[in-house]
Design a protein around this motif. Structure first.
Motif, short mmCIF file in Angstrom:
data_model
loop_
_atom_site.label_atom_id
_atom_site.label_comp_id
_atom_site.label_asym_id
_atom_site.label_seq_id
_atom_site.Cartn_x
_atom_site.Cartn_y
_atom_site.Cartn_z
N GLU A 104 0.87 -1.17 0.00
CA GLU A 104 0.00 0.00 0.00
C GLU A 104 0.91 1.22 0.00
O GLU A 104 1.83 1.31 0.82
CB GLU A 104 -0.85 0.02 1.28
CG GLU A 104 -1.98 -0.98 1.30
CD GLU A 104 -3.18 -0.51 0.48
OE1 GLU A 104 -3.19 0.66 0.03
OE2 GLU A 104 -4.09 -1.33 0.28
N TYR A 106 0.61 4.17 1.22
CA TYR A 106 0.69 4.87 2.51
C TYR A 106 1.69 4.20 3.43
O TYR A 106 2.53 4.85 4.06
CB TYR A 106 -0.70 4.94 3.17
CG TYR A 106 -0.79 5.99 4.27
CD1 TYR A 106 -1.18 7.29 3.98
CD2 TYR A 106 -0.47 5.68 5.58
CE1 TYR A 106 -1.26 8.25 4.97
CE2 TYR A 106 -0.54 6.65 6.58
CZ TYR A 106 -0.94 7.93 6.27
OH TYR A 106 -1.01 8.89 7.25
N ASN A 107 1.63 2.85 3.50
CA ASN A 107 2.54 2.12 4.38
C ASN A 107 3.99 2.27 3.91
O ASN A 107 4.91 2.47 4.71
CB ASN A 107 2.17 0.63 4.40
CG ASN A 107 0.83 0.38 5.07
OD1 ASN A 107 0.37 1.18 5.88
ND2 ASN A 107 0.19 -0.72 4.72
N ARG A 110 5.47 5.67 4.58
CA ARG A 110 5.75 5.87 5.99
C ARG A 110 6.99 5.11 6.44
O ARG A 110 7.81 5.63 7.20
CB ARG A 110 4.55 5.40 6.78
CG ARG A 110 4.67 5.80 8.22
CD ARG A 110 3.32 5.70 8.84
NE ARG A 110 3.43 5.94 10.25
CZ ARG A 110 2.96 5.11 11.17
NH1 ARG A 110 2.35 4.00 10.80
NH2 ARG A 110 3.09 5.41 12.43
N PHE A 139 -0.06 -12.76 -3.08
CA PHE A 139 -0.84 -11.53 -2.91
C PHE A 139 -2.15 -11.57 -3.69
O PHE A 139 -2.56 -10.58 -4.28
CB PHE A 139 0.02 -10.32 -3.32
CG PHE A 139 1.20 -10.12 -2.39
CD1 PHE A 139 1.07 -9.33 -1.25
CD2 PHE A 139 2.39 -10.77 -2.62
CE1 PHE A 139 2.14 -9.18 -0.38
CE2 PHE A 139 3.47 -10.63 -1.75
CZ PHE A 139 3.33 -9.82 -0.62
N ARG A 199 -6.89 5.47 -4.03
CA ARG A 199 -7.55 6.65 -3.45
C ARG A 199 -6.90 6.86 -2.09
O ARG A 199 -7.08 6.03 -1.19
CB ARG A 199 -9.04 6.41 -3.25
CG ARG A 199 -9.84 6.17 -4.52
CD ARG A 199 -11.27 5.78 -4.17
NE ARG A 199 -11.95 6.90 -3.52
CZ ARG A 199 -12.71 7.78 -4.18
NH1 ARG A 199 -12.90 7.66 -5.48
NH2 ARG A 199 -13.28 8.76 -3.54
N VAL A 200 -6.15 7.93 -1.95
CA VAL A 200 -5.41 8.16 -0.70
C VAL A 200 -5.60 9.62 -0.29
O VAL A 200 -5.28 10.54 -1.04
CB VAL A 200 -3.90 7.85 -0.87
CG1 VAL A 200 -3.16 8.10 0.43
CG2 VAL A 200 -3.70 6.41 -1.35
N ASN A 205 1.50 10.42 8.20
CA ASN A 205 1.58 10.64 9.64
C ASN A 205 3.01 10.58 10.17
O ASN A 205 3.23 10.32 11.35
CB ASN A 205 0.67 9.67 10.40
CG ASN A 205 1.00 8.22 10.10
OD1 ASN A 205 1.74 7.94 9.17
ND2 ASN A 205 0.45 7.32 10.87
N VAL B 62 -2.79 4.66 11.25
CA VAL B 62 -2.25 4.91 9.91
C VAL B 62 -2.94 6.14 9.31
O VAL B 62 -3.45 6.11 8.19
CB VAL B 62 -2.32 3.67 9.00
CG1 VAL B 62 -1.15 2.76 9.32
CG2 VAL B 62 -3.63 2.90 9.18
N TYR B 102 -5.39 -2.82 6.88
CA TYR B 102 -4.65 -2.06 5.86
C TYR B 102 -3.25 -2.58 5.60
O TYR B 102 -2.35 -1.83 5.23
CB TYR B 102 -4.64 -0.57 6.24
CG TYR B 102 -6.04 -0.07 6.47
CD1 TYR B 102 -7.03 -0.28 5.50
CD2 TYR B 102 -6.42 0.56 7.66
CE1 TYR B 102 -8.33 0.14 5.70
CE2 TYR B 102 -7.72 0.98 7.87
CZ TYR B 102 -8.67 0.76 6.89
OH TYR B 102 -9.96 1.16 7.10
N ASN B 103 -3.04 -3.88 5.85
CA ASN B 103 -1.78 -4.52 5.47
C ASN B 103 -2.07 -5.76 4.64
O ASN B 103 -3.18 -6.30 4.69
CB ASN B 103 -1.00 -4.96 6.72
CG ASN B 103 -0.19 -3.83 7.32
OD1 ASN B 103 0.75 -3.35 6.70
ND2 ASN B 103 -0.54 -3.40 8.51
N GLU B 104 -1.08 -6.24 3.92
CA GLU B 104 -1.12 -7.55 3.28
C GLU B 104 -0.58 -8.55 4.29
O GLU B 104 0.50 -8.33 4.86
CB GLU B 104 -0.23 -7.56 2.04
CG GLU B 104 -0.79 -6.81 0.86
CD GLU B 104 -1.84 -7.63 0.11
OE1 GLU B 104 -2.02 -8.83 0.41
OE2 GLU B 104 -2.49 -7.05 -0.77
N PHE B 139 -6.58 4.36 2.53
CA PHE B 139 -6.42 3.04 1.93
C PHE B 139 -7.58 2.69 0.99
O PHE B 139 -8.05 1.57 0.95
CB PHE B 139 -6.28 1.99 3.04
CG PHE B 139 -5.00 2.16 3.82
CD1 PHE B 139 -3.83 1.52 3.41
CD2 PHE B 139 -4.94 3.01 4.91
CE1 PHE B 139 -2.64 1.71 4.10
CE2 PHE B 139 -3.75 3.21 5.60
CZ PHE B 139 -2.60 2.56 5.19
#
Lengths: 447, 447
Positions: A104, A106-107, A110, A139, A199-200, A205, B62, B102-104, B139
């Motif tokens: 993702e 966002y992850n 970060r 996945f 879509r983010v 953060n 997150v 929100y993680n795999e 996410f």
């Protein structure tokens, strides 16, 4: 003493388990029990830092093959590992591979912003789109997403993560205890990304890292890969076996930058080299043969099968390869396929001979000789416009890296081709790049 | 010296920025510039380790709120941070929050397996389903997924990650250089998970960690949260303001374990406490007031709005809260909502008074007194069956943690309630749990 020329080499230490040679873990000079010992990797980073190298780098796959025989494939998640390395080093850059297909944004944004803070500005991201079937199947995919689709996703992914890294202006963190102002909300921006795949909303953060964003690295050699690198990459790792091919790749890539509004000096091209070093050339050649003799033929056939896209199980070792498909039919690792094909056909090698040539660096070139000979060779490539520097892939670790740092680096330094001391504190600085400014400019502090 | 009773407290240091109190960064005892300094967090971990605590813990969201005023919300990704802490500590457990929404699963399983190796068996995972709108919007979601759906996903997510952690048997790594056997493929298993939400083929590409899997921690207090904890959690962090409520929660949770084939001793319940410590009770109360006076009313109203699910902007500070919705209408953080509601209505507090009471621990109870008084209080809770230990939430850091470790821990040790030295090397060991055996048992080495 030679006067120092303006143009300096960039040197990256590509780290992998106890060495790049696939039988490194069987060689008496290595200790295979250190594969899962974080102190081993910390030590490698400190050796590279002692040599004033630009950076260390970990490749990554998000899968392990069915036979689990290649030692280095079963190891740590590299950002987690690099964080443990960041706190025992001071200057060396820390480059981690991470996939745009299976994360993702966002992850990922970060994690790299965190690593950039923890290392005081030494994070780099090797952007991969993950070209294997085994990864796709971890996945939710039945089979690997199409090559072009993966690069489209990578493009949008990069739009999102760079917007997230820009979402905090450098001075957004006000930290005024007297007035009770922690951050200035006017300098922390939503990104409101609405695209085909993501879509983010944002903001990130984690406040803006010291480099603004990590150094962006790329290693794809397909058409899409080269275009992606031309648009985004600041360093490119590539497998090139001859100086002629390397020069061609170099100028092909540099020539693509202008269309993306960039100049050729904004990307450093680093071909890989697997150095077998000894006091004499014949001892170095003997050392290379020692490693080759440790390769299991069964395993090597399996690996070659994956490189050429044909199942070679049971193929006689002393015959040449069967006819190979066209590069256009290969998904991922195209440049490696083409190297293997041209090597097999150009030199009319048997499968056994081919396995020996490939064992060291999975398609990257190897070089056996004295430190002086390797320095000559690197200088030649560097001056011929085949490279801005090199991706050093020691066959065994830590030994092979020790040799390079203690015996090759000083020669390059004496010739004025490589720094004697670090001249910058950040990874971007080592590659001659400034911190990236944010896209936002809020002039006045608003409360 | 008291004879040491069998039952021992578990103590976890819940770390957050420069302290749990929302105005901690404004207090003269803290240095707000250390918020983004990894050495600050390394120092906190070493203090906790000096006190022989079971573990340190980082919460996580997150997303960051629109006003960016709560200092601790903008910080590092916690697994990355804990890796940098792992390498400067020896014994203390390292618990990171990570989201199942929100993680795999493959990435999360690998990050925690990596942290478990890097720390030699000290990784813990606080499982959250991410109950805020702001997170959902980072996410790809328009709004927050429904509560029950999030827990369904968490259940399948846990099935996948535990299968991945089990995919390598403990002795799968053969490392026999003479025979050339790196791993035994018969002891590395595909997981072939095909579920409603995930399809994951496996195996994991990191060998089994020292603990088998990380300690599983949970902090949800909704019905789904408690059922999830009863099925999976080995430690539970909870916000309980009175001993009566805590006893009720404790036995409610323990009573649910049998249905999941577990015994009550397989989960440790740790209510949070924010300790204001001083040499006299009146000095401790004055210290708490010092912190309260630093809270910005605007900000506190915003925070209270999120807790109760009603926009309180502009609400008069010296009036009570308006009527609140029913718990069933609240998504996420249900126990905190109920605490605030019962506190506001039970004690007939004005909004200003409520903000003061909540400022320290966002709904967790605070305690102002001498070290002896706090030790008495913790002992009382512990012996009454309200707690198996405590989640220590210092209002300021590092000062508040120093005080607890140097002045409260020795009293608990003298009373035989807490270990004087570590008796185990792993986090699971500190919580009295064995390493988790794999579900696979391949008897003979096959090649």
């Amino acid at each position: 003493m030679t006067a120092q020329p303006t143009r300096q080499m960039h040197l990256n230490a590509f780290l992998m388990g106890v060495g790049h040679h696939e039988a490194a873990w069987r060689h008496p000079s290595t200790d295979e029990r250190r594969l899962l010992d974080v102190r081993h990797y910390q030590e490698l980073a400190r050796i590279a830092e002692r040599g004033k190298l630009d950076s260390i780098f970990f490749a990554d796959n998000v899968a392990v093959g069915p036979r689990v025989q290649r030692h280095a494939l079963a190891t740590f998640e590299p950002v987690t590992l690099l964080s443990a390395i960041a706190v025992v080093t001071e200057r060396i850059g820390l480059i981690s591979t991470a996939s745009t297909s299976y994360n993702e944004p966002y992850n990922l944004a970060r994690e790299f912003a965190s690593l950039d803070h923890i290392s005081n500005g030494r994070a780099g991201w090797n952007i991969v789109t993950s070209g294997t079937e085994a990864e796709a199947r971890n996945f939710g995919h039945e089979s690997i997403p199409e090559h072009a689709r993966r690069y489209e996703r990578a493009g949008e992914f990069l739009d999102v993560v760079t917007a997230l890294w820009d979402s905090w202006e450098s001075d957004a963190l006000v930290l005024d205890p007297a007035e009770g102002v922690f951050a200035d909300p006017a300098r922390v921006h939503d990104i409101d990304h609405v695209g085909e795949r993501f879509r983010v909303h944002g903001p990130l953060n984690t406040p803006r890292g010291p480099q603004g964003r990590p150094l962006l690295v790329q290693a794809g050699s397909s058409e899409s890969g080269k275009e992606f690198a031309a648009a985004h990459a600041e360093a490119v790792f590539t497998a090139q076996r001859s100086i002629e091919e390397a020069v061609q790749f170099y100028w092909d890539l540099k020539g693509r930058l202008e269309r993306h509004g960039r100049t050729p000096d904004q990307v450093a091209v680093l071909p890989g080299v697997v150095p077998y070093l000894a006091e004499t050339e014949s001892a170095a050649i003997a050392l290379e043969r020692e490693f080759t003799d440790l390769i299991s033929a069964d395993h090597a056939l399996g690996q070659l099968s994956r490189m050429v896209g044909i199942d070679l199980t049971g193929h006689p070792l002393d015959e040449p390869l069967p006819p190979l498909p066209d590069e256009s039919e290969i998904e991922g690792a195209k440049s490696r396929f083409t190297l293997v094909k041209s090597l097999a056909q150009g030199e009319e090698l048997t499968v056994r001979e081919l396995i020996g040539k490939l064992g060291g660096g999975r398609g990257h070139r190897s070089f056996a000789g004295t430190p002086e000979q390797l320095a000559d060779n690197l200088e030649q490539w560097f001056l011929a416009g085949a490279a801005d520097g090199f991706n050093i892939m020691p066959p065994s670790l830590p030994g092979g890296l020790d040799l390079f740092v203690d015996h090759v680096v000083p020669i390059l330094q004496d010739r004025g081709l490589f720094r004697r001391e670090y001249t910058a504190d950040t990874l971007r600085g080592h590659y001659g790049l400034d911190p990236v400014p944010t896209r936002h400019r809020t002039e006045a502090l608003t409360r």
